[in-house]
Design a protein around this motif. Structure first.
Motif, PDB file in Angstrom:
ATOM      1  N   GLU A  65     -40.733   2.739  29.832  1.00  0.00           N
ATOM      2  CA  GLU A  65     -40.074   1.475  30.153  1.00  0.00           C
ATOM      3  C   GLU A  65     -38.691   1.418  29.528  1.00  0.00           C
ATOM      4  O   GLU A  65     -38.413   2.113  28.545  1.00  0.00           O
ATOM      5  CB  GLU A  65     -40.909   0.291  29.645  1.00  0.00           C
ATOM      6  N   ARG A  66     -37.857   0.581  30.088  1.00  0.00           N
ATOM      7  CA  ARG A  66     -36.516   0.366  29.550  1.00  0.00           C
ATOM      8  C   ARG A  66     -36.536  -0.868  28.651  1.00  0.00           C
ATOM      9  O   ARG A  66     -37.152  -1.879  28.997  1.00  0.00           O
ATOM     10  CB  ARG A  66     -35.512   0.170  30.688  1.00  0.00           C
ATOM     11  N   VAL A  67     -35.854  -0.778  27.517  1.00  0.00           N
ATOM     12  CA  VAL A  67     -35.781  -1.902  26.589  1.00  0.00           C
ATOM     13  C   VAL A  67     -34.324  -2.120  26.213  1.00  0.00           C
ATOM     14  O   VAL A  67     -33.534  -1.172  26.154  1.00  0.00           O
ATOM     15  CB  VAL A  67     -36.645  -1.636  25.323  1.00  0.00           C
ATOM     16  N   ALA A  68     -33.955  -3.365  26.011  1.00  0.00           N
ATOM     17  CA  ALA A  68     -32.562  -3.694  25.715  1.00  0.00           C
ATOM     18  C   ALA A  68     -32.136  -3.156  24.355  1.00  0.00           C
ATOM     19  O   ALA A  68     -32.952  -2.959  23.448  1.00  0.00           O
ATOM     20  CB  ALA A  68     -32.362  -5.209  25.752  1.00  0.00           C
ATOM     21  N   GLY A  69     -30.832  -2.913  24.218  1.00  0.00           N
ATOM     22  CA  GLY A  69     -30.271  -2.527  22.925  1.00  0.00           C
ATOM     23  C   GLY A  69     -29.842  -1.077  22.864  1.00  0.00           C
ATOM     24  O   GLY A  69     -29.936  -0.331  23.845  1.00  0.00           O
ATOM     25  N   GLU A  70     -29.381  -0.697  21.681  1.00  0.00           N
ATOM     26  CA  GLU A  70     -28.971   0.680  21.425  1.00  0.00           C
ATOM     27  C   GLU A  70     -29.792   1.217  20.270  1.00  0.00           C
ATOM     28  O   GLU A  70     -29.949   0.552  19.242  1.00  0.00           O
ATOM     29  CB  GLU A  70     -27.482   0.740  21.070  1.00  0.00           C
ATOM     30  N   LEU A  71     -30.338   2.400  20.450  1.00  0.00           N
ATOM     31  CA  LEU A  71     -31.191   3.037  19.434  1.00  0.00           C
ATOM     32  C   LEU A  71     -32.397   2.167  19.077  1.00  0.00           C
ATOM     33  O   LEU A  71     -32.837   2.126  17.922  1.00  0.00           O
ATOM     34  CB  LEU A  71     -30.369   3.372  18.182  1.00  0.00           C
ATOM     35  N   THR A  72     -32.911   1.452  20.072  1.00  0.00           N
ATOM     36  CA  THR A  72     -34.138   0.662  19.888  1.00  0.00           C
ATOM     37  C   THR A  72     -35.338   1.394  20.491  1.00  0.00           C
ATOM     38  O   THR A  72     -36.378   0.790  20.719  1.00  0.00           O
ATOM     39  CB  THR A  72     -33.985  -0.720  20.547  1.00  0.00           C
ATOM     40  N   ASP A  73     -35.176   2.682  20.718  1.00  0.00           N
ATOM     41  CA  ASP A  73     -36.221   3.501  21.324  1.00  0.00           C
ATOM     42  C   ASP A  73     -37.449   3.580  20.412  1.00  0.00           C
ATOM     43  O   ASP A  73     -37.315   3.730  19.200  1.00  0.00           O
ATOM     44  CB  ASP A  73     -35.691   4.918  21.570  1.00  0.00           C
ATOM     45  N   HIS A  74     -38.627   3.491  20.996  1.00  0.00           N
ATOM     46  CA  HIS A  74     -39.850   3.624  20.205  1.00  0.00           C
ATOM     47  C   HIS A  74     -41.056   3.873  21.114  1.00  0.00           C
ATOM     48  O   HIS A  74     -41.012   3.594  22.314  1.00  0.00           O
ATOM     49  CB  HIS A  74     -40.100   2.375  19.355  1.00  0.00           C
ATOM     50  N   TYR A  75     -42.101   4.393  20.505  1.00  0.00           N
ATOM     51  CA  TYR A  75     -43.363   4.599  21.214  1.00  0.00           C
ATOM     52  C   TYR A  75     -44.380   3.608  20.680  1.00  0.00           C
ATOM     53  O   TYR A  75     -44.560   3.480  19.469  1.00  0.00           O
ATOM     54  CB  TYR A  75     -43.876   6.034  21.019  1.00  0.00           C
ATOM     55  N   LEU A 100     -43.800   4.205  26.255  1.00  0.00           N
ATOM     56  CA  LEU A 100     -42.610   4.777  25.647  1.00  0.00           C
ATOM     57  C   LEU A 100     -41.441   3.903  26.079  1.00  0.00           C
ATOM     58  O   LEU A 100     -41.140   3.825  27.273  1.00  0.00           O
ATOM     59  CB  LEU A 100     -42.419   6.215  26.139  1.00  0.00           C
ATOM     60  N   ARG A 101     -40.806   3.243  25.140  1.00  0.00           N
ATOM     61  CA  ARG A 101     -39.709   2.330  25.465  1.00  0.00           C
ATOM     62  C   ARG A 101     -38.385   2.966  25.061  1.00  0.00           C
ATOM     63  O   ARG A 101     -38.169   3.283  23.894  1.00  0.00           O
ATOM     64  CB  ARG A 101     -39.913   0.986  24.777  1.00  0.00           C
ATOM     65  N   LEU A 102     -37.520   3.123  26.046  1.00  0.00           N
ATOM     66  CA  LEU A 102     -36.216   3.738  25.836  1.00  0.00           C
ATOM     67  C   LEU A 102     -35.121   2.694  25.972  1.00  0.00           C
ATOM     68  O   LEU A 102     -35.138   1.884  26.908  1.00  0.00           O
ATOM     69  CB  LEU A 102     -35.992   4.869  26.843  1.00  0.00           C
ATOM     70  N   SER A 103     -34.179   2.723  25.057  1.00  0.00           N
ATOM     71  CA  SER A 103     -33.108   1.734  25.032  1.00  0.00           C
ATOM     72  C   SER A 103     -32.114   1.949  26.166  1.00  0.00           C
ATOM     73  O   SER A 103     -32.104   2.993  26.836  1.00  0.00           O
ATOM     74  CB  SER A 103     -32.372   1.792  23.683  1.00  0.00           C
ATOM     75  N   ASP A 104     -31.261   0.958  26.371  1.00  0.00           N
ATOM     76  CA  ASP A 104     -30.230   1.046  27.404  1.00  0.00           C
ATOM     77  C   ASP A 104     -29.348   2.276  27.214  1.00  0.00           C
ATOM     78  O   ASP A 104     -28.897   2.883  28.188  1.00  0.00           O
ATOM     79  CB  ASP A 104     -29.347  -0.215  27.374  1.00  0.00           C
ATOM     80  N   SER A 105     -29.113   2.637  25.944  1.00  0.00           N
ATOM     81  CA  SER A 105     -28.227   3.766  25.647  1.00  0.00           C
ATOM     82  C   SER A 105     -28.905   5.115  25.868  1.00  0.00           C
ATOM     83  O   SER A 105     -28.260   6.154  25.826  1.00  0.00           O
ATOM     84  CB  SER A 105     -27.736   3.684  24.199  1.00  0.00           C
ATOM     85  N   THR A 106     -30.203   5.098  26.137  1.00  0.00           N
ATOM     86  CA  THR A 106     -30.961   6.337  26.321  1.00  0.00           C
ATOM     87  C   THR A 106     -31.524   6.482  27.729  1.00  0.00           C
ATOM     88  O   THR A 106     -31.423   7.547  28.338  1.00  0.00           O
ATOM     89  CB  THR A 106     -32.131   6.403  25.305  1.00  0.00           C
TER      90      THR A 106
END
Length: 231
Positions: free
Chosen positions: A64-74, A81-87
């Motif tokens: 899934e996509r999640v807002a922000g930068e470097l907010t990636d997490h599992y 698996l949530r990937l930030s806008d920057s990823t």
């Protein structure tokens, strides 16, 4: 007891803050640098994550996509698996290696990696410890109650243990990511060098956070010792 307006142990807090700021600046700078380097394979972060999961035989984890930068997490509970806008939609070396790192946590979850299981078990205690340790400790200082001081130190210690256990989890996830990216040709040799720099900088934020917490724990011990001498 130490005076409320002069606390020499505050230097420990300041030192921890400096370490954290340096590590944070380092990861942002390194990520920004390799965000400008396009991945030769053309993978976006989301595509790279999907491929890493496929290679690892994992088909029940959503991306899934999640807002922000470097907010990636599992999220192991939801298997997401949530990937930030920057990823998520970026095809940079930085995006691909960060996405692969988070996949590393999904792989750990699938394999029942010991330190990850331990960290998950410690989450409730660590949350309670980090939120209640200082109020309890300060109450112990105010009322000169040593049991409260010790309880506050113990509870803060739980948060420190959690951060200590986090280190092997993060380093192992990065190692898994690099092996897959390199072994399956998802990144070239020069790109792997950049990926390692990004992940190393990210790992240093966890090291700095642990160091800062240890300094804070030391501060509590010193303050408790000063309170005992003043009794």
């Amino acid at each position: 007891m130490y005076g409320w307006y002069y606390d020499p142990t505050f230097i420990l807090v300041f030192a921890g803050l400096i370490l954290t700021l340096i590590a944070s600046a380092g990861v942002k700078s390194t990520f920004a640098r390799y965000s400008r380097v396009r991945c030769m394979s053309g993978y976006t972060g989301a595509q790279a994550a999907q491929e890493v999961l496929r290679i690892s035989g994992i088909y029940d984890v959503r991306i899934e996509r999640v807002a922000g930068e470097l907010t990636d997490h599992y999220d192991p509970r939801a298997k997401v698996l949530r990937l930030s806008d920057s990823t998520y939609g970026s095809n940079s070396v930085a995006a691909v290696c960060v996405a692969a790192h988070e996949c590393g946590h999904a792989i750990q979850h699938q394999k029942g990696y010991g330190p990850l299981v331990l960290r998950s078990t410690l989450v409730p205690a660590a949350n309670i410890g980090s939120s209640l340790s200082w109020p309890i400790f300060v109450a112990g200082l105010i009322f000169s109650m040593r049991p409260l001081l010790m309880l506050g130190i113990l509870m803060f210690g739980l948060a420190v243990i959690f951060q200590l256990v986090t280190l092997p989890v993060e380093f192992n996830a990065s190692s898994r990511a690099i092996r897959i990216l390199e072994g399956n040709g998802m990144l070239g040799e020069s790109e792997i060098t950049g990926a390692k720099k990004v992940l190393r900088a990210a790992a240093m934020t966890y090291v700095a956070s642990l160091a800062s917490s240890i300094l804070q724990l030391l501060r509590l011990v010193i303050l408790a010792g000063g309170n005992r001498r003043d009794d």
